[in-house]
Structures are given as C-alpha cells and as structure tokens.
Design an enzyme around this catalytic site. Structure first.
Site, PDB file in Angstrom:
ATOM      1  N   GLY A 110     -13.736 -16.366   9.502  1.00  0.00           N
ATOM      2  CA  GLY A 110     -13.418 -17.264   8.393  1.00  0.00           C
ATOM      3  C   GLY A 110     -12.622 -16.630   7.280  1.00  0.00           C
ATOM      4  O   GLY A 110     -12.486 -17.224   6.208  1.00  0.00           O
ATOM      5  N   GLU A 119       0.683   0.101   5.833  1.00  0.00           N
ATOM      6  CA  GLU A 119       0.538  -0.710   7.040  1.00  0.00           C
ATOM      7  C   GLU A 119       1.733  -1.643   7.202  1.00  0.00           C
ATOM      8  O   GLU A 119       2.267  -1.811   8.307  1.00  0.00           O
ATOM      9  CB  GLU A 119      -0.752  -1.533   6.974  1.00  0.00           C
ATOM     10  CG  GLU A 119      -0.947  -2.438   8.173  1.00  0.00           C
ATOM     11  CD  GLU A 119      -2.239  -3.249   8.132  1.00  0.00           C
ATOM     12  OE1 GLU A 119      -2.419  -4.104   9.018  1.00  0.00           O
ATOM     13  OE2 GLU A 119      -3.056  -3.026   7.223  1.00  0.00           O
ATOM     14  N   GLY A 163      -1.304  -8.057   9.305  1.00  0.00           N
ATOM     15  CA  GLY A 163      -0.867  -7.257   8.171  1.00  0.00           C
ATOM     16  C   GLY A 163      -0.678  -8.073   6.905  1.00  0.00           C
ATOM     17  O   GLY A 163      -0.077  -7.616   5.931  1.00  0.00           O
ATOM     18  N   ASN A 187       3.115 -13.894   6.549  1.00  0.00           N
ATOM     19  CA  ASN A 187       4.367 -13.868   5.785  1.00  0.00           C
ATOM     20  C   ASN A 187       4.343 -14.803   4.581  1.00  0.00           C
ATOM     21  O   ASN A 187       5.010 -14.552   3.575  1.00  0.00           O
ATOM     22  CB  ASN A 187       5.542 -14.190   6.709  1.00  0.00           C
ATOM     23  CG  ASN A 187       5.904 -12.996   7.582  1.00  0.00           C
ATOM     24  OD1 ASN A 187       5.244 -11.966   7.555  1.00  0.00           O
ATOM     25  ND2 ASN A 187       6.970 -13.136   8.351  1.00  0.00           N
TER      26      ASN A 187
END
Length: 385
Positions: free
Chosen positions: A135, A250, A371, A374
């Site tokens: 979640g 990262e 990561g 976007n």
C-alpha cells in the site's frame, strides 16, 4: 557501444575503462551465455555473485579497510554500464553495491561497517533494501511496517513487495516506523540478517512483464526480533533523511542504465537495418529509417552528455536531489521512446524475444516506475522553478 565513437565521457580514466572491459567479459561469460536459465528461474545463481566478488566487481567504491575496491563511485558505474551493455537486468548488483553498501558506509557505525561490508564485497552476502509495501510505493511516509523496541531488540511487523534480490538476500535494510505517530521523523532503517531468522518469510518471486531474470520478491515480517545493534547508525528517526539523501544516487544509477541501453538500442538497430533488405534496398536507405535513427541518435547523444554532467557533479559531491530527479524522469522517458522507435524498424522481428531489441523494450518500461515514479520526479522538480 555508442555510435558516437569520438566522444569520451570526461569522468572516465584508463583504470575505469579497464574495469569496464573486465566487466564486459565477465557479463558475457556469466550472464549472457546463461540468460535463458536466469529468466526461467527468475534469479541469478549465487555463485555468480561470488565470482563477481573475486574479480573485484562488487562494492568497487567501498574503502579497502571494509573489503571493498577502494575506488570512486565511477568504478561502480563502469560495472553498471557493462551490465547494461550486456542487456542484462537480472543481476542485482546496482541495489547491492550502489545502494545498500552505501547506506551502510554512510550511516552505519564502525562495527556495522566491519560486520557487513566485507561479505558484500566478496559476494558471500547478498543485500537488499525493503522500502515498497503493498500500500505504499513512492509515498514512503505512508509505510505501515513497524519496529517496536522490546528490551535489547526491535520487533518488526509488516509486509514488503517488489524487493530486488529479495529471494536470496542475506541482509535486508528494512524501512520501518519506530514511532508510528512521528510521520517522516518516525522512520528508521533496521538491518535484518535473514539466516535463521524466525518470523521472516519470503513470498513468491514476482512474474514481471520484463526483467525476467531479476529476483523481485515479496517479504513478510511477523514478530521478527532484531538486535538494537542492527539499527542503522544507532539512532532512531533518521531513516527518512537517510533515504532521501541516498535516493539521488539510486536515481543516477537508473539514469546511467537508461542511457547505456539507449546507446545499445541505436547501435543494434543501425546494424540490423543496414543488413536487411526490402524493396530492393537496405532498410537503412529508406528516408524514414535514416530520419528516425538520426533523431534517436541525437536524443541519445544529448542524454549521454546530460548523464555525464550528473556523474561529474555526483563525484564532486554536488549532485542535488532536483537534478537527480530530472535525470531519472527524462532519461527513462527517452529510453522508452527511443527503444520503441527502434523496435518499429525491426518490424515483426522486433517483437520476438530472441532479438535483443524486444527484451530491451520489455525491460525498459519499469524504469519509469521504480526509484520513484516519473510523476513524483516532476513534482520534486517543480518547487525549484
């Protein structure tokens, strides 16, 4: 290899080039030649990690006193680029060496560094970081996993998903709330050593659209007891800040993979279109092909200069979170667009997984998601305007 052979990234020196060439040979032997097996079993065998460690391809930028290569982060990037050139997305070294090792180096106590980093450098200890939950993805403040102090231990409860290296990890940096009411200030990082760890269970290795050789798993923590000495850095409540600081690195890793894969896609497509004929001429000789490849090559060249600028800034300690977010979203968007246009020039063969371009197409899509999605990256950029 980039089709712009005359351009040399300014952050490369002879040592970094040599390391990249060493990694190229290793990935060809150990990953490319066994790709079908890795994709069928959805993970890379443990002995590949140990072989990589023996060659010095793991934890390249970790100081020698902790078992690492003693180089800069540019050495890690040379290995990351070599893996991208090999079109491999299964070997989880970017998370292992590029992320987890640097959490421990940057925030760990001296004892923690000496306990965990040497094994990671040899490949005998495989590492993962457990952030995402069923979640909570990009919204890390909303995680539900808790770590409650009980004497000399923390008791961890929660579930994590989409965890790279999850099914094999010996060491998992778990993002948890040590103060459930503290918001971002209540988040801490705890290191779980998974061997003989009651309450820790691994779920299935997830079946993904692409990146079939990558170990991406579900993890469960039910009353997992972790020594207080495994609290990263030894102080509660610093986890969110630690995550935000390291996420720039990262995102740089994701951007480097995006650009290197774009270069490979353009090079592969140029070779293919020059070798295949239709209507009495090579596919390359059609104006549409030449224009498409000229555009893809231009975008890829601009992307390379941008990522090289980011790398140089990072090596000097000046890569800010806004620029890292810009690099992550824009480069992964370009990666997907360039590869999509290259697939079209392959025709039906571009949709066959036996052709590298098809695997690139499927593997690239998630780059816009992990990561930090976007959309979130753009939200991080906007306040700087």
């Amino acid at each position: 290899m980039s089709v712009t052979a005359s351009y040399i990234s300014p952050w490369r020196d002879s040592d970094i080039v040599a390391l990249g060439e060493l990694a190229d040979g290793f990935f060809e032997r150990e990953l490319t030649e066994h790709r079908q097996r890795w994709e069928q079993q959805h993970y890379v065998d443990r002995d590949v990690w140990i072989k990589a460690g023996a060659l010095g391809l793991l934890c390249c930028s970790i100081p020698e006193e902790y078992g690492g290569g003693g180089g800069t982060f540019a050495h890690d990037l040379a290995v990351v680029e070599a893996q991208a050139r090999a079109l491999d997305t299964g070997f989880g070294n970017s998370v292992h060496s590029g992320i987890v090792a640097h959490y421990i180096l940057a925030y760990g106590t001296e004892d923690q560094r000496r306990r965990w980093l040497p094994g990671m450098a040899t490949g005998h200890t495989i590492a993962a970081v457990a952030m995402t939950e069923p979640g909570a993805g990009s919204d890390l403040k909303n995680i539900k996993t808790t770590a409650v102090r009980d004497g000399d231990h923390y008791v961890i409860n929660g579930a994590k998903t989409f965890i790279s290296n999850g099914s094999q990890a010996d060491l998992v940096v778990v993002v948890a709330k040590t103060d459930p009411t503290g918001g971002a200030k209540g988040i801490s990082l705890l290191v779980v050593e998974t061997t003989d760890c009651p309450g820790f269970t691994r779920g299935r290795i997830l079946d993904k659209v692409g990146q079939h050789g990558a170990d991406t798993s579900e993890l469960s923590f039910q009353n997992v007891r972790v020594p207080v000495a495994n609290l990263l850095g030894g102080v509660e409540g610093r986890g969110f800040g630690q995550l935000m600081t390291q996420l720039a690195q990262e995102r740089l890793l994701i951007g480097v993979t995006a650009v290197t894969t774009m270069e490979a896609a353009v090079s592969e497509t140029v070779q293919y279109t020059k070798s295949r004929n239709a209507f009495g001429q090579s596919i390359f000789d059609f104006q549409n092909t030449k224009f498409t490849l000229a555009e893809c090559h231009t975008v890829t060249s601009a992307a390379r200069v941008f990522i090289d600028s980011c790398i140089e800034r990072h090596l000097r300690g000046h890569l800010d979170a806004t620029t890292a977010a810009m690099a992550k979203w824009w480069l992964t968007e370009q990666q997907c667009q360039v590869i999509d246009r290259c697939v079209q020039l392959f025709g039906g063969y571009g949709y066959m997984r036996e052709y590298p371009i098809a695997r690139m197409y499927a593997d690239a899509r998630v780059q816009k998601i992990y990561g930090g999605s976007n959309e979130v990256m753009k939200d991080l950029v906007a306040p700087s305007l």
